[in-house]
Design an enzyme around this catalytic site. Structure first.
Site, short mmCIF file in Angstrom:
data_model
loop_
_atom_site.label_atom_id
_atom_site.label_comp_id
_atom_site.label_asym_id
_atom_site.label_seq_id
_atom_site.Cartn_x
_atom_site.Cartn_y
_atom_site.Cartn_z
N GLU A 1 6.69 29.47 32.35
CA GLU A 1 6.16 29.00 33.62
C GLU A 1 4.71 29.39 33.90
OE1 GLU A 1 7.71 27.03 35.81
OE2 GLU A 1 9.50 26.88 34.55
N SER B 1 70.02 44.08 57.59
CA SER B 1 70.40 45.50 57.64
C SER B 1 69.31 46.44 57.19
CB SER B 1 71.66 45.71 56.79
OG SER B 1 72.75 45.04 57.36
#
Length: 818
Positions: free
Chosen positions: A87, A480
């Site tokens: 770049e 239960s």
């Protein structure tokens, strides 16, 4: 002549000054509307939130932009070199604009004028930072001039390293990845410091146009661009000729990292964490905040829980017969294509989708779905195998029109074109076992009782099949398994494990409605101790006990334990007919295992923000004197546990001891095969719609239920002891392997006295029914025989009447049975 030259020079100078003034005015005009470049100092880009297991394994990532912010100091030199070469090779030397590059770009654009070719921009990295952060991407000269002005200003305000850091963390790389760290993970499943020269060069090639250099769609173009970057790196002296040649010879090697969850079997847990973070901090914090979340999940224990739960569900389901194929496709041509389009169970990798190619009396000939991919495309190879009659024996009872029919041959069950699930048979080549996804579901949680840390969570058979989390979202009757709450309330309020209650018929009247609860076996046993009542899960004793002490007290303890937010004070609720979740029930049992201290269930240990600051910590215990500068013979600092004492520690031990009896002699006796100190309780709801088992050792609490999502009977004889307890046992056998068999600690001051198991009174010497029972100071066996629930004349006494509002609860079934 000289005068003429001077004249023209004067005119030229004047024109130049006018042009310069015009340019200055134009630039001054543009400068007024420029954005404030100082915002770069407060740059906080959207960053990926990452969720980790307790051992640090990555569980999931959430992001709108898949980005991990990386300081420039953490970026390897070869990665910087790749981007600078691609770049802006003069980045560290120019003042924001590369005049040489700009001049070259102007010449190229003049040459290409009118040709229709795209103009060359010659933007430096600083200019790209200005454009990406502060400007639009419009292709205009005005935007370009603004970009240059901002580039000069940015260079004056920030260091080169800071500018490069901003650039590398902001740019888009394609495939949803932003920033170099995110791109390294997305494309190569690697950290930035693990990238090779070739990989770094490919990433540096992408910002110019990610879609133009797609690794699979345009592989040749991508390699060409990557190799150009490598040549630039060689030319700039960052790598040698040999290193460059070696890098160019490598394939792209892209291995896209999948999104979503990463830890196998952790999908339900991960999604629950995601929901909690979203609710606590909001969607933006989750998808953009860059949070680092350390969860409580134990990956090894999670695998054990998954396997135990899945095996239990499959065992139950296969006994009900085979319900038929997943789908039917044509096998006249290339069956691999339509088979690959059928949705399987991604989180059950042991299974594969297959299509029946032929069926006979001996079994099936099958073709398997191709699962291997190359460069993102399914390979064209096809796998064939067989399923013997023996390996699909459960399917010989198959469901047709809602009825179970016995088949004489595999050909009566499956036809060519039927799509099925199969599992590779171990130790064979090409042999498979027929499978089917069970209809019955369930939820399971394993928790540390001292901290509330959830170590494992199973929300169902398959998250791919159903995302509904049955461990935290399913509201079910606990049956239960709720009884220990009732008995804890009694033990905390004057009753003892040796208190005797009548196990006999009882009728509850409410207006014109009567409720006559029954024991699971339909029989009664007469007077018996509280211990016997919970060990054998006697409904009649529990109803009498709740009636004797009052449902107001039961409701208070149910809410104190966190089982319900508000429990209706009706007697059927004492049998677990109210709805709650596995998470709440396991948390309640954790209180008993934790000496009666409250615990707060949690899936998250710690949350840190993007800067590493801890914003949430689960462990809220204080530590006095932990920050002493030096040791001067002072006592060692201690963590201060400020947890609320929900239950008397002695009561917690008594109920634990009673539930040990459930495992040793009662309804959970199958768990006793483990030979461990385990307390637990079974649960079965009316019409056998749900079966439960919740149990614990001193350091681990595990609870689960099994039932259909649309509640219906599991079948006559289905109980918590027969269905849920074996799953618990299978889990505990593996989870506790290699750990010491720790006994439950008896609180100081507790009295251990031998009593008669039947009468609850002190045992006589040589009494065959003697049993050591735990009593609190000031209590002990009764001096005279007294039975709770007996009338003054010695007959069975009926319970008190219920309010009219209780009618609905009575009609809906009174919950727990066994």
């Amino acid at each position: 002549m000289i005068r003429l030259i001077g004249y023209f020079f004067g005119i030229g100078t004047a024109l130049a000054l006018l042009v310069a003034a015009g340019v200055a005015i134009y630039i001054s005009h543009l400068s007024k509307d420029l954005p404030d470049y100082e915002v770069l100092a407060k740059y906080e880009p959207p960053v990926t939130t990452r969720i980790h297991a307790s051992d640090g394994a990555l569980m999931a990532e959430y992001a709108r932009e898949r980005r991990l912010y990386l300081p420039i100091q953490a970026v390897p030199d070869r990665v910087k070199a790749a981007f600078l070469s691609a770049e802006d090779k003069n980045f560290y030397n120019h003042p924001g604009i590369d005049m040489t590059g700009l001049g070259r770009a102007v010449m190229v654009n003049l040459q290409n004028f009118g040709s229709g070719k795209r103009q060359v921009g010659a933007s430096t990295i600083t200019q790209q930072v200005a454009k990406n952060f502060l400007l639009s991407s419009d292709q205009t000269y005005e935007r370009k001039i603004k970009e240059m002005i901002l580039a000069f200003r940015i260079e004056q305000a920030y260091s080169k390293d800071r500018i490069l850091e901003l650039y590398l963390n902001e740019i888009f790389f394609g495939l949803g990845a932003y920033g170099v760290a995110g791109a390294a993970l997305t494309y190569f499943d690697k950290a930035v410091n693990e990238l090779t020269v070739a990989e770094a060069a490919y990433l540096a090639a992408l910002p110019k146009g990610p879609s133009n250099y797609h690794p699979f769609k345009y592989a040749d173009r991508a390699i060409e661009r990557r190799n150009w970057v490598i040549d630039q790196m060689v030319g700039n002296g960052y790598v040698t000729q040999e290193e460059g040649a070696k890098a160019k010879a490598e394939p792209l090697g892209v291995k896209p990292r999948r999104s979503g969850t990463y830890l196998f079997a952790g999908e339900y847990f991960t999604e629950e964490v995601r929901r909690q973070i979203s609710a606590r901090y909001g969607e933006n914090a989750l998808y953009e905040g860059g949070l680092s979340v350390r969860t409580t999940l134990d990956p090894k224990m999670q695998l054990i829980a998954r396997k135990a739960m899945q095996n239990g569900l499959m065992k139950f389901d296969t006994l009900r017969g085979y319900r038929g194929p997943v789908k039917t496709i044509s096998v006249s041509g290339d069956w691999g294509v339509p088979l690959s389009e059928v949705k399987g169970l991604d989180d059950v990798p042991e299974w594969s989708l297959a299509v029946v190619l032929d069926s006979s009396e001996s079994g099936l000939s099958i073709g398997l779905r191709p699962t291997r991919k190359i460069s993102g495309e399914l390979v064209k190879d096809r796998i064939e195998g067989t399923v013997s009659r023996e390996d699909m024996s459960f399917a010989m009872r198959h469901v047709v029109g809602g009825k179970t029919v016995k088949a004489k041959s595999p050909a009566d069950v499956l036809k060519p074109g039927d799509v099925i699930f199969v599992q590779k048979k171990e130790g064979t080549d090409g042999a498979y076992i027929l499978r089917q996804a069970p209809e019955v579901e369930g939820g399971m949680i394993a928790m540390d009782p001292h901290t509330g840390r959830v170590l494992a969570m199973v929300g169902g058979f398959s998250y791919s099949q159903s995302e509904f989390n049955r461990a935290t979202q399913a509201m079910r009757q606990p049956g239960s398994s709720f009884k220990p709450i009732v008995y804890s309330a009694a033990l905390d309020n004057g009753y003892t494990p040796a208190s005797v209650i009548m196990d006999g018929p009882i009728t509850i009247k409410s207006g014109n409605t009567t409720w006559t609860p029954k024991n699971y076996d339909g029989r009664t046993a007469g007077p018996a101790t509280l211990r016997s009542g919970i060990e054998r899960s006697r409904n009649l004793m529990t109803v009498r006990l709740a009636n004797d002490m009052g449902m107001k007290l039961v409701a208070e303890y149910a809410e104190r334990f966190g089982v319900y937010d508000r429990l209706a004070q009706y007697l059927p609720m004492a049998l677990g007919s109210g709805e709650t979740t596995v998470m709440r029930m396991v948390s309640a049992y954790s209180i008993m295992a934790n000496g009666g201290k409250s615990i707060k269930p949690t899936l998250i240990d710690r949350i840190q923000d993007r800067y590493g600051k801890t914003v949430y910590r689960q462990d809220e215990r204080g530590c006095e004197n932990c920050n002493a500068a030096e040791w001067q013979n002072q006592p060692e600092p201690e963590l201060v546990d400020n947890s609320e004492q929900v239950l008397d520690p002695m009561t917690a031990y008594q109920i634990t001891s009673m539930m040990e009896g459930v495992v040793e002699r009662g309804t959970g006796a199958t768990v006793a095969e483990l030979g461990r100190h385990i307390a637990g309780k079974t649960g079965t709801t009316n019409d056998e719609k749900d079966t439960w088992f919740i149990g614990y050792t001193p350091n681990l609490v595990v609870g689960l239920y099994m039932g259909y999502d649309q509640p219906k009977g599991l079948g006559k004889g289905a109980t918590g002891g027969g269905l849920a307890a074996p799953i618990f046992k299978d889990f505990m056998r593996v989870a506790l392997d290699g750990t010491p068999n720790v006994d439950f600690q008896v609180p100081e001051g507790m009295k251990l006295i031998a009593i008669n198991r039947k009468t609850g009174m002190a045992a006589n010497p040589g009494d065959a029914g003697a049993f050591i029972e735990a009593f609190k100071p000031g209590t002990g066996p009764a001096d005279s025989y007294w039975v709770i629930g007996m009338g003054a004349d010695g007959s069975n006494a009926s319970g008190g009447a219920l309010s009219p509002q209780a009618n609905q609860a009575i009609q809906s079934g009174g919950g727990g049975l066994y």
